[in-house]
Design an enzyme around this catalytic site. Structure first.
Site, PDB file in Angstrom:
ATOM      1  CB  THR A  45       0.590  -7.248  -1.389  1.00  0.00           C
ATOM      2  OG1 THR A  45       1.959  -7.670  -1.308  1.00  0.00           O
ATOM      3  CG2 THR A  45      -0.233  -7.990  -0.335  1.00  0.00           C
ATOM      4  CB  CYS A  46       2.460  -3.698  -4.595  1.00  0.00           C
ATOM      5  SG  CYS A  46       2.930  -3.126  -2.952  1.00  0.00           S
ATOM      6  CB  SER A 101       7.506  -5.798   4.475  1.00  0.00           C
ATOM      7  OG  SER A 101       6.284  -6.347   4.914  1.00  0.00           O
ATOM      8  CE1 TYR A 178      -8.832   8.637  -2.071  1.00  0.00           C
ATOM      9  CE2 TYR A 178     -11.096   7.822  -2.116  1.00  0.00           C
ATOM     10  CZ  TYR A 178     -10.115   8.594  -1.535  1.00  0.00           C
ATOM     11  OH  TYR A 178     -10.401   9.343  -0.415  1.00  0.00           O
ATOM     12  N   GLY A 179      -7.587   3.049  -4.219  1.00  0.00           N
ATOM     13  CA  GLY A 179      -7.783   1.851  -3.419  1.00  0.00           C
ATOM     14  C   GLY A 179      -7.112   2.039  -2.070  1.00  0.00           C
TER      15      GLY A 179
END
Length: 401
Positions: A45-46, A101, A178-179
């Site tokens: 992920t980012c 996170s 636009y994910g």
């Protein structure tokens, strides 16, 4: 053995993007890793890159092989962490509930873990212990959020970026990508009183069903032409290269706020040289979340018992699974003995009704003692005292050839 290789906490974005795995490469890398491990799930992920794997290759040997396959610089090993068995299980359960996170308690991670698991499942990369672990983790994440009512304190990098843009007076906003994250940004932005939202995508024709008159869907080339007219830009693509470079930004002009939610980054950090530009990357955005962090942390700690239960349940399942071959042998041997007794009875008794009754009694008596033996074995296994129990049960129940 279940193992985990991940990036350490508080590692800067410059290092994280070197260890990022694009969605396009994930399947290819997973298949290559399966040549050396029994099961593999890649979570990228980012904010994180984590590789969960199950196999006999242990720490040094296994990690060396992973770095080699992924083409990572072995010098970056110090920026990574390694966990096995219980440590790996606990980490995944905590991750899916938002404890690790950068934006504490954010809700996107549950969907990201589900997506990573199903992608691995489709190509046969999970089929045993890792499959069960991810299924339990996803269920744990859902229950944790529902019972903890974390939806009462919603948060994500997307919502924080939009809120900051609105606070700073942005009325004309550009969203690039636009994910999964881009759709959230798009939704949050339109829920505010803005004048214009330009959605930048690679293929305009794929975007259908948007009726809001404030929205314009345009391609990258057209987007770069109007970027300098925007109040705020929020970029969140999965591209492996820069989307907006310094040459696309005018040095002079009105103030422009840019949020880069991508990893690897979408925006050239050199544009910070321009005084009119405020550029925030994913690390900057996570630090904006201090206001609600304390409330979420208290709520999350209150419901940590949910995580502990799922960890215990999984480890107990795995522990019992390890003795299943012994259990199977006990049952098979019991069935052999019952069949021989039934054959002997048939040879000595002519009354079919008596034979049926006797057979049921023989089988039920055998099942009673076999099931009791299995229960005791499971109890001793959970106590870590199964070795002596197995030795005794093998002597009693398993015939030696």
């Amino acid at each position: 053995m279940i193992q985990l290789l991940g990036i350490r906490k508080n590692i800067g974005v410059k290092i994280r993007e070197k260890l990022a795995i694009s969605q396009k490469k994930r399947e290819e890398y997973t298949k290559k890793l399966l040549e050396y491990f029994d099961e593999v799930v890649i979570l990228s992920t980012c904010n994180r890159t984590e590789i969960y794997f199950n196999g006999s290759l242990k720490e040094e040997e296994g990690l060396k092989k992973i770095f080699e396959i992924l083409g990572w610089d072995i010098e970056l090993k110090e920026d990574c962490f390694y966990l096995e068995e219980k440590g790996a299980v606990r980490h995944l359960m905590e991750v899916v509930c938002g404890f690790h996170s950068r934006i504490l308690g954010e809700d996107q991670i549950l969907g990201q873990i589900k997506e990573a698991y199903f992608s691995a499942y489709k190509i046969g990369a999970v089929k045993n212990e890792l499959q069960r672990l991810f299924q339990e983790a996803i269920t744990c994440g859902k229950k944790f959020r529902t019972e903890g009512k974390l939806y009462e304190i919603p948060v994500s990098s997307a919502s924080i970026a939009v809120n900051e843009a609105i606070k700073k007076g942005a009325k004309n906003i550009m969203v690039i990508g636009y994910g999964e994250v881009g759709k959230l940004v798009f939704k949050y932005a339109l829920s505010n009183n803005i004048n214009e939202l330009n959605l930048i995508v690679r293929n305009v024709e794929k975007i259908q069903g948007i009726e809001d008159k404030r929205v314009k869907v345009i391609n990258y080339q057209e987007g770069r032409k109007i970027i300098n007219d925007m109040d705020a830009v929020i970029s969140c693509t999965s591209a492996p290269h820069l989307i907006i470079e310094k040459e696309h930004i005018n040095e002079e002009g009105k103030k422009l706020i840019i949020f880069d939610l991508a990893l690897p980054r979408d925006i050239d950090e050199k544009i910070k040289d321009f005084k009119r530009i405020e550029l925030y990357d994913i690390d900057d955005i996570s630090s904006m979340d201090d206001e609600n962090k304390k409330i979420r942390k208290e709520r999350m700690e209150e419901f940590r018992s949910i995580i502990n239960k799922y960890i215990d349940d999984y480890l107990n399942w795995k522990s019992i699974k390890e003795i299943s071959p012994i259990i199977q042998k006990i049952k098979e041997n019991s069935n052999d003995i019952v069949e021989k007794r039934e054959t002997t009875l048939k040879n000595k008794c002519n009354d079919k009704k008596d034979i049926e009754i006797a057979n049921r009694l023989i089988k039920s008596t055998s099942d009673y003692y076999v099931n009791r033996a299995i229960e005791v074995l499971k109890e001793e296994k959970l106590k870590g005292q199964e070795e002596e129990c197995i030795r005794i049960l093998e002597k009693i129940f398993i015939k030696k050839n």
